[in-house]
Design a protein around this motif. Structure first.
Motif, PDB file in Angstrom:
ATOM      1  N   ILE A 289       0.840  -1.206   0.000  1.00  0.00           N
ATOM      2  CA  ILE A 289       0.000   0.000   0.000  1.00  0.00           C
ATOM      3  C   ILE A 289       0.878   1.261   0.000  1.00  0.00           C
ATOM      4  O   ILE A 289       0.656   2.204   0.750  1.00  0.00           O
TER       5      ILE A 289
ATOM      6  N   VAL B 210       4.190  -4.407  -4.791  1.00  0.00           N
ATOM      7  CA  VAL B 210       5.412  -4.455  -3.971  1.00  0.00           C
ATOM      8  C   VAL B 210       6.613  -4.365  -4.912  1.00  0.00           C
ATOM      9  O   VAL B 210       6.457  -4.525  -6.129  1.00  0.00           O
TER      10      VAL B 210
ATOM     11  N   LEU C 194       2.975   4.060  -2.791  1.00  0.00           N
ATOM     12  CA  LEU C 194       2.489   5.058  -3.758  1.00  0.00           C
ATOM     13  C   LEU C 194       1.424   4.469  -4.691  1.00  0.00           C
ATOM     14  O   LEU C 194       0.339   5.036  -4.851  1.00  0.00           O
ATOM     15  N   ILE C 195       1.731   3.321  -5.305  1.00  0.00           N
ATOM     16  CA  ILE C 195       0.820   2.753  -6.295  1.00  0.00           C
ATOM     17  C   ILE C 195      -0.408   2.120  -5.629  1.00  0.00           C
ATOM     18  O   ILE C 195      -1.553   2.422  -5.983  1.00  0.00           O
TER      19      ILE C 195
ATOM     20  N   SER D 228       0.066  -4.959   4.319  1.00  0.00           N
ATOM     21  CA  SER D 228       1.411  -4.461   4.039  1.00  0.00           C
ATOM     22  C   SER D 228       2.388  -5.199   4.939  1.00  0.00           C
ATOM     23  O   SER D 228       2.006  -5.703   5.987  1.00  0.00           O
TER      24      SER D 228
ATOM     25  N   GLY E 273       5.407   5.262  -0.323  1.00  0.00           N
ATOM     26  CA  GLY E 273       4.642   5.134   0.915  1.00  0.00           C
ATOM     27  C   GLY E 273       3.181   5.522   0.743  1.00  0.00           C
ATOM     28  O   GLY E 273       2.810   6.139  -0.256  1.00  0.00           O
TER      29      GLY E 273
ATOM     30  N   THR F  13       3.267   0.738   8.136  1.00  0.00           N
ATOM     31  CA  THR F  13       2.588   1.135   6.891  1.00  0.00           C
ATOM     32  C   THR F  13       1.106   0.787   6.961  1.00  0.00           C
ATOM     33  O   THR F  13       0.251   1.569   6.547  1.00  0.00           O
TER      34      THR F  13
ATOM     35  N   SER G 162       7.264  -2.779 -12.378  1.00  0.00           N
ATOM     36  CA  SER G 162       7.845  -2.073 -13.520  1.00  0.00           C
ATOM     37  C   SER G 162       8.576  -2.977 -14.498  1.00  0.00           C
ATOM     38  O   SER G 162       9.004  -2.527 -15.555  1.00  0.00           O
TER      39      SER G 162
ATOM     40  N   THR H 173       4.879  -4.231   6.848  1.00  0.00           N
ATOM     41  CA  THR H 173       5.131  -3.712   8.201  1.00  0.00           C
ATOM     42  C   THR H 173       3.861  -3.165   8.847  1.00  0.00           C
ATOM     43  O   THR H 173       2.976  -2.631   8.165  1.00  0.00           O
TER      44      THR H 173
HETATM   45  P1  NAP Z   1       6.311   1.964  -2.290  1.00  0.00           P
HETATM   46  O1  NAP Z   1       5.571   3.251  -2.211  1.00  0.00           O
HETATM   47  O2  NAP Z   1       7.713   1.929  -1.785  1.00  0.00           O
HETATM   48  O3  NAP Z   1       5.460   0.826  -1.538  1.00  0.00           O
HETATM   49  C1  NAP Z   1       5.940  -0.487  -1.505  1.00  0.00           C
HETATM   50  C2  NAP Z   1       4.952  -1.419  -0.830  1.00  0.00           C
HETATM   51  O4  NAP Z   1       5.503  -2.729  -0.900  1.00  0.00           O
HETATM   52  C3  NAP Z   1       4.754  -1.114   0.650  1.00  0.00           C
HETATM   53  O5  NAP Z   1       3.465  -1.528   1.067  1.00  0.00           O
HETATM   54  C4  NAP Z   1       5.822  -2.020   1.290  1.00  0.00           C
HETATM   55  O6  NAP Z   1       5.481  -2.454   2.599  1.00  0.00           O
HETATM   56  C5  NAP Z   1       5.766  -3.224   0.402  1.00  0.00           C
HETATM   57  N1  NAP Z   1       7.045  -3.954   0.413  1.00  0.00           N
HETATM   58  C6  NAP Z   1       8.300  -3.449   0.330  1.00  0.00           C
HETATM   59  N2  NAP Z   1       9.216  -4.434   0.347  1.00  0.00           N
HETATM   60  C7  NAP Z   1       8.520  -5.594   0.457  1.00  0.00           C
HETATM   61  C8  NAP Z   1       8.895  -6.963   0.548  1.00  0.00           C
HETATM   62  N3  NAP Z   1      10.193  -7.334   0.500  1.00  0.00           N
HETATM   63  N4  NAP Z   1       7.922  -7.893   0.668  1.00  0.00           N
HETATM   64  C9  NAP Z   1       6.617  -7.541   0.699  1.00  0.00           C
HETATM   65  N5  NAP Z   1       6.186  -6.251   0.633  1.00  0.00           N
HETATM   66  C10 NAP Z   1       7.136  -5.293   0.505  1.00  0.00           C
HETATM   67  O7  NAP Z   1       6.380   1.417  -3.787  1.00  0.00           O
HETATM   68  P2  NAP Z   1       5.510   1.823  -5.070  1.00  0.00           P
HETATM   69  O8  NAP Z   1       6.096   3.049  -5.683  1.00  0.00           O
HETATM   70  O9  NAP Z   1       4.059   1.791  -4.733  1.00  0.00           O
HETATM   71  O10 NAP Z   1       5.887   0.622  -6.042  1.00  0.00           O
HETATM   72  C11 NAP Z   1       5.235  -0.618  -5.982  1.00  0.00           C
HETATM   73  C12 NAP Z   1       5.403  -1.353  -7.296  1.00  0.00           C
HETATM   74  O11 NAP Z   1       4.886  -0.528  -8.321  1.00  0.00           O
HETATM   75  C13 NAP Z   1       6.855  -1.661  -7.666  1.00  0.00           C
HETATM   76  O12 NAP Z   1       6.937  -2.952  -8.194  1.00  0.00           O
HETATM   77  C14 NAP Z   1       7.178  -0.664  -8.756  1.00  0.00           C
HETATM   78  O13 NAP Z   1       8.093  -1.212  -9.682  1.00  0.00           O
HETATM   79  C15 NAP Z   1       5.821  -0.431  -9.388  1.00  0.00           C
HETATM   80  N6  NAP Z   1       5.618   0.882  -9.992  1.00  0.00           N
HETATM   81  C16 NAP Z   1       6.073   2.001  -9.373  1.00  0.00           C
HETATM   82  C17 NAP Z   1       5.880   3.238  -9.962  1.00  0.00           C
HETATM   83  C18 NAP Z   1       6.384   4.492  -9.300  1.00  0.00           C
HETATM   84  O14 NAP Z   1       6.504   5.528  -9.959  1.00  0.00           O
HETATM   85  N7  NAP Z   1       6.663   4.471  -8.028  1.00  0.00           N
HETATM   86  C19 NAP Z   1       5.187   3.333 -11.185  1.00  0.00           C
HETATM   87  C20 NAP Z   1       4.691   2.177 -11.769  1.00  0.00           C
HETATM   88  C21 NAP Z   1       4.908   0.942 -11.164  1.00  0.00           C
HETATM   89  P3  NAP Z   1       6.038  -1.778   3.937  1.00  0.00           P
HETATM   90  O15 NAP Z   1       5.977  -0.286   3.736  1.00  0.00           O
HETATM   91  O16 NAP Z   1       5.071  -2.269   4.959  1.00  0.00           O
HETATM   92  O17 NAP Z   1       7.441  -2.275   4.094  1.00  0.00           O
END
Ligand code: NAP
Length: 308
Positions: free
Chosen positions: A13, A73, A15-16, A37, A132, A42, A100, A39
């Motif tokens: 949960i 994730v 950004l995406i 999530s 986040g 979060t 991605s 942790t």
């Molecule tokens: P984010 O804001 O950092 O959130 C990551 C989420 O994944 C949090 O809920 C986190 O949980 C959880 N997480 C982190 N490490 C983990 C693990 N080892 N096992 C299980 N859960 C885990 O990330 P985001 O930007 O939303 O990105 C998520 C996905 O979307 C990625 O695969 C990314 O490639 C893709 N994406 C990102 C963007 C972008 O611009 N950011 C765009 C398109 C696609 P905790 O906080 O509880 O640790």
């Protein structure tokens, strides 16, 4: 808007995931939205932000009875998540992700998906450098592309339903072969981020220009790279590790073209430089015409520039 799924489970949960949750709530696309999530911190924040209707610490509990499961994730964690949720998935459920990179995610997740559950990988081309649950916002996907990468044997009905889901969030949906997706994204997204990380790293390492000078005079170009270079380190480490071949291929091509540019500068070949810079200017115009940016993207800079 009509309810598309009775229960949706959001695993991750940030950004995406939180942007999807906000849209689901605003549009009323599901009766129940269960959030999980890794942790407690979060998860607690997601609850404080009232992003869903139920909050559970285990992904396995979250997917029980869910009609749609969206895994958001870092791509390197997608296999472990698939393994954890697999025994608890409802027959007929659709499982998707937003990672991605696509070939690696499919290789990690698909083997765990049980018979009778539909797995279709996806990638919304929308985001920011923030992460986040607080970083998400409604309308993130509006007007942006979402690429779905079905494989042989993907159920057409499940694919149509997933398309409908992303369209309801305002996305335009395309289908692509996973390997092709990874090549396209290597040039339009992964390489620009790597270049940004590299240039900002180089500036940070310079001995004869001080850090305060780099920051003070950053508006002349450098700061445009710093937005990309401020992106989440975990996410981008995983992207590099999980789209290795396509990224290395594009980097090799990039290095060759950079050498051409270097040579043109060394030998004073102004015509070559002018021709390239004219061509690249036209690319920017095409992006604006395609509605993928506005003529004056500012990220709040207009106000900043007026102050200086
Ligand atoms: P984010 O804001 O950092 O959130 C990551 C989420 O994944 C949090 O809920 C986190 O949980 C959880 N997480 C982190 N490490 C983990 C693990 N080892 N096992 C299980 N859960 C885990 O990330 P985001 O930007 O939303 O990105 C998520 C996905 O979307 C990625 O695969 C990314 O490639 C893709 N994406 C990102 C963007 C972008 O611009 N950011 C765009 C398109 C696609 P905790 O906080 O509880 O640790």
């Amino acid at each position: 808007m009509a309810i598309l799924f009775d229960k949706i489970a959001l695993i991750g949960i940030g950004l995406i995931g939180s942007s999807i949750a906000r849209d689901l709530k605003a549009l009323g696309l599901a009766r129940h939205v269960t959030i999980s999530s890794r942790t407690g911190e979060t998860l607690k924040r997601a609850e404080e932000l009232e992003l869903g209707s139920q909050y559970v610490s285990s992904a396995a509990d979250a997917v029980e009875g869910a009609d749609l499961v969206v895994v958001s994730v870092p791509v390197g964690a997608s296999g472990a998540v698939a393994q954890e949720i697999a025994p608890y998935l409802k027959a007929g459920a659709i499982v998707t992700d937003v990672g991605s990179t696509k070939a690696s995610v499919i290789a990690q997740m698909l083997p765990h998906i049980p018979e009778g559950v539909h797995f279709i990988a996806g990638h919304p081309l929308a985001g920011t450098e923030k992460s986040g649950p607080d970083a998400g916002f409604t309308g993130l996907f509006k007007g942006r592309w979402c690429i779905l990468t079905p494989v042989e044997g993907t159920d057409p009905g499940a694919l149509a339903k997933l398309q409908e889901f992303w369209q309801a969030l305002g996305s335009r949906v395309d289908e692509m072969d996973p390997e092709h997706h990874d090549k396209v994204l290597a040039i339009v997204s992964h390489l620009p981020h790597i270049i940004a990380y590299n240039i900002v790293g180089t500036a940070d390492d310079l001995e004869n220009v001080t850090e305060s000078e780099v920051i003070k005079y950053s508006a002349s170009g450098f700061r445009d790279f710093t937005r990309l270079a401020a992106s989440d380190p975990t996410m981008w480490r995983d992207v590099c590790l999980h789209n290795k071949d396509a990224i290395l291929e594009m980097l090799a091509r990039f290095s060759e073209d950079l050498a051409y540019l270097q040579r043109a500068i060394r030998w004073g070949e102004g015509d070559k430089l002018f021709e390239l810079f004219t061509r690249t200017r036209a690319v920017r115009r095409s992006i604006i015409e395609a509605g993928q940016d506005v003529d004056a993207p500012d990220f709040g800079r207009h106000t900043l520039d007026n102050k200086s």
